[in-house]
Design a protein around this motif. Structure first.
Motif: not given
Length: 153
Positions: A54-55, A58, A61-62, A83, A86
């Protein structure tokens, strides 16, 4: 860089560079930044990353360098549902792999659902992207196409 050069030599051009099995360490590394910068110099405009945590999801995505997020999602593995949401917020394309959870959902004893139901489950998530089923058989490919169509798309 050698791998990228080899691919460019074999293919002539690359539309999408997909970084497989990313990790937070790889995504933060200076070497990765250099490789992505080199890819840009080679004319590659679209970057993607497959995630398994998951990290990393993220982070991808960012990160404005990435346009595509690839991840597993199915009835048996909903870990990356957040996710996906996101990625939609960040306007990323999503590649969903393993919609049948490596065959565990639809094949053999203990079958949980049909291919159509498996696709329908994945499609409950609203996203811009594709679903990779993976097959070696023309027969299975046709079955997947029919199940996907029956799922409503």
């Amino acid at each position: 860089v050698r791998s990228l050069d080899r691919s460019m030599k074999l293919l002539g051009e690359i539309d999408v560079l997909q970084i497989h099995k990313t990790s937070p360490e790889v995504l933060r590394s200076a070497d990765m930044a250099k490789a992505l910068e080199y890819a840009g110099k080679c004319g590659i405009k679209t970057l993607g990353a497959s995630i398994s945590d998951e990290e990393s999801g993220r982070m991808v995505c960012e990160d404005p360098r990435f346009s595509i997020v690839q991840l597993p999602y199915n009835m048996g593995n909903t870990k990356f549902g957040g996710i996906i949401d996101l990625a939609v917020e960040y306007d990323k394309m999503i590649i969903i792999n393993r919609p049948f959870n490596m065959g565990q959902i639809i094949a053999g004893e203990g079958q949980k659902c049909s291919s159509e139901e498996a696709f329908r489950f994945v499609l409950q998530k609203k996203f811009n992207g594709v679903i990779l089923t993976g097959t070696k058989s023309e027969k299975h490919l046709k079955e997947n196409i029919n199940a996907f169509a029956a799922a409503g798309h």
